[in-house]
Design an enzyme around this catalytic site. Structure first.
Site, PDB file in Angstrom:
ATOM      1  N   ARG A   1       0.248   8.864  -3.328  1.00 55.33           N
ATOM      2  CA  ARG A   1      -0.451   7.654  -3.467  1.00 55.33           C
ATOM      3  C   ARG A   1      -0.515   6.929  -1.830  1.00 55.33           C
ATOM      4  O   ARG A   1       0.180   6.462  -1.549  1.00 55.33           O
ATOM      5  CB  ARG A   1       0.417   7.113  -4.386  1.00 55.33           C
ATOM      6  CG  ARG A   1      -0.522   5.581  -4.793  1.00 55.33           C
ATOM      7  CD  ARG A   1       0.551   4.530  -5.506  1.00 55.33           C
ATOM      8  NE  ARG A   1       1.580   4.018  -4.665  1.00 55.33           N
ATOM      9  CZ  ARG A   1       2.413   3.418  -5.047  1.00 55.33           C
ATOM     10  NH1 ARG A   1       3.266   3.625  -6.352  1.00 55.33           N
ATOM     11  NH2 ARG A   1       3.601   2.951  -4.654  1.00 55.33           N
TER      12      ARG A   1
ATOM     13  N   HIS B   1       0.989   0.512  -5.183  1.00 54.48           N
ATOM     14  CA  HIS B   1       0.804   0.848  -6.961  1.00 54.48           C
ATOM     15  C   HIS B   1      -1.052   0.425  -7.276  1.00 54.48           C
ATOM     16  O   HIS B   1      -1.324   0.608  -7.437  1.00 54.48           O
ATOM     17  CB  HIS B   1       1.816   1.023  -7.159  1.00 54.48           C
ATOM     18  CG  HIS B   1       1.474   0.642  -9.209  1.00 54.48           C
ATOM     19  ND1 HIS B   1       0.930   1.583  -9.656  1.00 54.48           N
ATOM     20  CD2 HIS B   1       1.501  -0.526  -9.676  1.00 54.48           C
ATOM     21  CE1 HIS B   1       1.308   1.396 -11.462  1.00 54.48           C
ATOM     22  NE2 HIS B   1       1.282   0.360 -11.344  1.00 54.48           N
TER      23      HIS B   1
ATOM     24  N   TYR C   1       9.739   0.219  -0.895  1.00 56.92           N
ATOM     25  CA  TYR C   1      10.562   1.176  -1.406  1.00 56.92           C
ATOM     26  C   TYR C   1      10.054   2.272  -0.234  1.00 56.92           C
ATOM     27  O   TYR C   1      10.950   3.486  -0.980  1.00 56.92           O
ATOM     28  CB  TYR C   1      10.458   0.729  -2.855  1.00 56.92           C
ATOM     29  CG  TYR C   1       8.956   0.942  -3.009  1.00 56.92           C
ATOM     30  CD1 TYR C   1       8.181   2.230  -3.103  1.00 56.92           C
ATOM     31  CD2 TYR C   1       8.596  -0.103  -3.579  1.00 56.92           C
ATOM     32  CE1 TYR C   1       6.798   1.708  -3.523  1.00 56.92           C
ATOM     33  CE2 TYR C   1       7.252   0.017  -3.650  1.00 56.92           C
ATOM     34  CZ  TYR C   1       6.640   0.549  -3.693  1.00 56.92           C
ATOM     35  OH  TYR C   1       5.242   0.705  -4.192  1.00 56.92           O
TER      36      TYR C   1
END
Lengths: 364, 343
Positions: A256, A260, A269
């Protein structure tokens, strides 16, 4: 004995990160049309995806989950489906939806906060975006059951992320697909991240594909950024399902490259080194290199394609932005085929309230 | 026009083709006839095939209609609801059985997030003509988790219909209607009265509306409103009250979502007094909704505060003590007398 030792999952890959053939390619790749079409579709989808993010950033659209970096999976899967097959997508499937003939404006309208984005006839019997995680796996099992009960030879294709494989819905659907020999292709977009949770703490299983083994399903891993490997795996899975030989679980390994959603900030993160490294494996550059090497693509074609994509997106964005608000009655009219009396009263109230507000009268 | 359907419906069946059936047999007959009438109707659930369901509601149907139309599923309630959604969107009419209402909770996400919303979120492009049947309620000395009445949880969800029959004839007529309905219907069967009475049921038994209450008894002094198995105690109480000289109207709500307030309001405007009886817990129950609607629309017609006779707000007791939980005819009589004596 370690799980790795007793559960061997094949891994398919044809192209290196740089787009060089790692071994002999399947015969169908001689037909350049297919590969060029994949390339064109992915480029257009990426441009549409970038536009969706831009619309959100400029306050013209709501939260959107970018498919950046995962274009190959969705594109190849949906290219190989027949129109009358049924797609049960997850929420990060823009490239596939476009491949299914669903206008980009529909998808933008949906993420723009309007249910009518999932309503047009272009969707056929396909499912709308599924936001609750893995619940769509059960729908696919139901769609496939309906096809089987009616002796139809279509297949159901369902996609999801790596996080979805941790849910019971996923396991229950795999189990049923195995025991009822259902015509389903399960596509796991393993993009390594479920919001902030990395793959390594999502599951102790060495592969996610092997969860299909426990249900008696054909289960494979494939390089999800390699269109040739994907084509081979998905084509075989569709053929198997269509011929009544049951479901396949395909774990497509990808990354990815975006957050998100537009409401997320992955830098909180995720190490930037990891992201940079992942950019080196992304699917579009890889296929472009391959096509260039084969003399199937050049700068002129690239320029023309970029122009074409921009024009298409411009048209679709205009269509989205020019979509008028629905009537107030639209909020109420689609809950039941036959409107209950109590709901009709509430509908009339909402209409009256809206009219009063438009007149600068009552505000609530 | 009086929108209620009178109890006389129960007697309107051609005698020559009807059979005396219990409620669970009427459910079986309704499934049988629906499957005979429509190839798209399929049954699914746990133990519904060769075993005919743990209450025998699907007995004989697998032999009659085959494995493809009567499907024993794996033991997975989330899946049962999920595949029902999937099947329904493609034009089948699945009738799924959840073995006991206490096991419906894994199916809730599918009901709330998908079945109830599919029509709206696709603006009618995809729909969910599915029925989810589940036996509910206490009073049969069942194991833990087998006796709850959680209809209010389901009735709160926009897009669902929630239907709860209280007689064999209404079970037949409402289940046929539920299967015909183009939207998802939760069909809750009061298992305590599955075999309580027999009525004449046949193919000619009326298919009943899903948006109407049924007036079982007409009267002028007080309206008793109930549904499911509690209708039995409500009728017993009504008969006793009648002996005391009170003229009692009894309404079986039958479909709690959407609620037919018109029939209820017409009755309460007439009697001015009302007792609502349900087996489920009191707080935030369907009785509260009816009571609130009466306060909103008929406050000045009320001659006494609305009474509720319900289960307590406690965990459904395991069976040694469940009788202390269930509303009894005496409770209903006392509540009715209280409203009748209010001035």
């Amino acid at each position: 004995m370690k799980a790795k030792e007793y559960c061997h999952i094949p891994y398919i890959r044809y192209l290196s990160d740089e787009g060089e053939a790692l071994h002999r390619l399947p015969a169908w790749t001689e037909n350049s049309d297919v590969l060029v079409d994949y390339y064109r579709s992915m480029v257009i989808a990426r441009a549409g995806d970038a536009k969706a993010v831009a619309l959100q950033r400029t306050g013209q659209m709501g939260t959107y989950p970018s498919a950046l970096g995962q274009e190959a999976i969705s594109t190849v899967c949906c290219s190989l489906l027949e129109k009358e097959d049924v797609l049960i997508p997850y929420y990060r499937d823009l490239p596939g939806l476009m491949k299914r003939g669903i206008p980009l404006s529909d998808v933008l309208l949906y993420w723009g906060g309007d249910e009518r984005g999932s309503a047009s006839e272009a969707w056929g019997k396909d499912f709308p975006n599924c936001v609750p995680i893995a619940t769509q796996a059960g729908h696919a099992a139901g769609v496939a059951t309906a096809l089987k009960v009616r002796h139809q030879h279509q297949v159901a294709m369902v996609s999801m992320g790596d996080g979805a494989t941790s849910k019971g819905d996923f396991t229950e659907a795999l189990n049923l697909a195995g025991v009822w020999q259902l015509p389903i292709v399960f596509i796991i977009n393993n993009n390594q991240w479920a919001i902030s949770v990395p793959r390594k703490i999502q599951s102790g299983a060495p592969t996610l594909a092997q969860k299909g083994v426990s249900a008696g399903l054909t289960s494979i891993q494939v390089d999800g950024n390699d269109v040739i490997a994907l084509h081979e795996a998905v084509n075989a899975a569709i053929k198997q399902a269509r011929s009544g030989k049951g479901a396949t679980v395909i774990e497509a390994i990808t990354y990815r490259l975006g957050d998100h959603t537009t409401a997320d900030d992955a830098s909180r993160y995720r190490e930037s080194e990891e992201l940079q490294e992942a950019w080196g494996r992304e699917p579009i550059k890889r296929l472009r290199n391959f096509l260039y090497q084969r003399g199937l693509w050049n700068e002129e074609k690239e320029q023309a394609l970029q122009k074409e994509a921009a024009a298409l997106i411009d048209k679709e964005v205009k269509r989205y932005l020019n979509t008028p608000l629905p009537e107030i009655s639209d909020l109420f009219d689609h809950h039941y085929a036959q409107m209950p009396a109590q709901l009709e009263k509430q509908k009339q109230h909402a209409i009256a309230k809206a009219e009063a507000m438009n007149m600068g009268g009552v505000h609530s | 026009m009086n929108s209620s359907v009178s109890e006389t419906v129960d007697q309107s069946i051609p005698k020559e083709v009807s059979e005396k059936l219990t409620m669970v047999e009427a459910v079986n007959l309704a499934l049988d006839h629906a499957m005979a009438d429509d190839q798209d109707v399929v049954l699914l659930g746990e133990d519904i095939g060769v075993n005919g369901g743990v209450f025998r509601a699907t007995q004989g149907l697998r032999d009659k209609y085959g494995l493809k139309r009567v499907m024993d599923t794996p033991l997975a309630e989330t899946l049962i609801a999920g595949i029902s959604v999937g099947m329904a969107t493609q034009g089948l009419k699945p009738v799924a059985e959840i073995q006991f209402m206490g096991f419906i909770f894994p199916a809730m996400e599918q009901l709330i997030c998908h079945a109830a919303r599919m029509r709206n979120r696709t603006r009618g492009r995809l729909t969910c003509p599915m029925v989810l049947r589940a036996p509910f309620g206490g009073g049969i000395h069942a194991p833990e988790h087998h006796s709850e009445s959680t209809e209010a949880l389901l009735a709160h969800i926009p897009g669902l219909r929630v239907v709860m029959p209280s007689s064999p004839v209404r079970a037949y007529g409402l289940l046929r209607a539920a299967i015909n309905d183009p939207d998802p219907v939760i069909f809750l069967e009061p298992k305590r009265i599955y075999r309580a009475v027999k009525q004449d049921v046949s193919y000619d038994t009326a298919i009943l509306p899903l948006d109407k209450c049924f007036t079982l008894k007409q009267g002028n002094d007080v309206t008793l409103i109930s549904w499911g198995a509690a209708v039995k105690e409500t009728m017993e109480a009504a008969n006793t009250l009648q002996e005391y000289g009170a003229s009692v109207e009894v309404i079986d709500v039958a479909t709690i979502k959407p609620l037919d307030m018109e029939t209820i309001l017409t009755s309460v405007r007439k009697t001015g007094r009302c007792v609502i009886i349900h087996e489920a817990c009191k707080s935030f129950g369907v009785g509260a909704e009816i009571s609130a609607a009466l306060a909103e629309e008929a406050l000045t017609d009320l001659k006494a505060p609305v009474e509720r006779v319900t289960g307590y707000d406690i965990t459904m007791p395991y069976y040694r003590m469940e009788d202390h939980y269930l509303p009894k005819p005496d409770d209903i009589i006392k509540a009715a007398l209280k409203t009748l004596s209010f001035h």
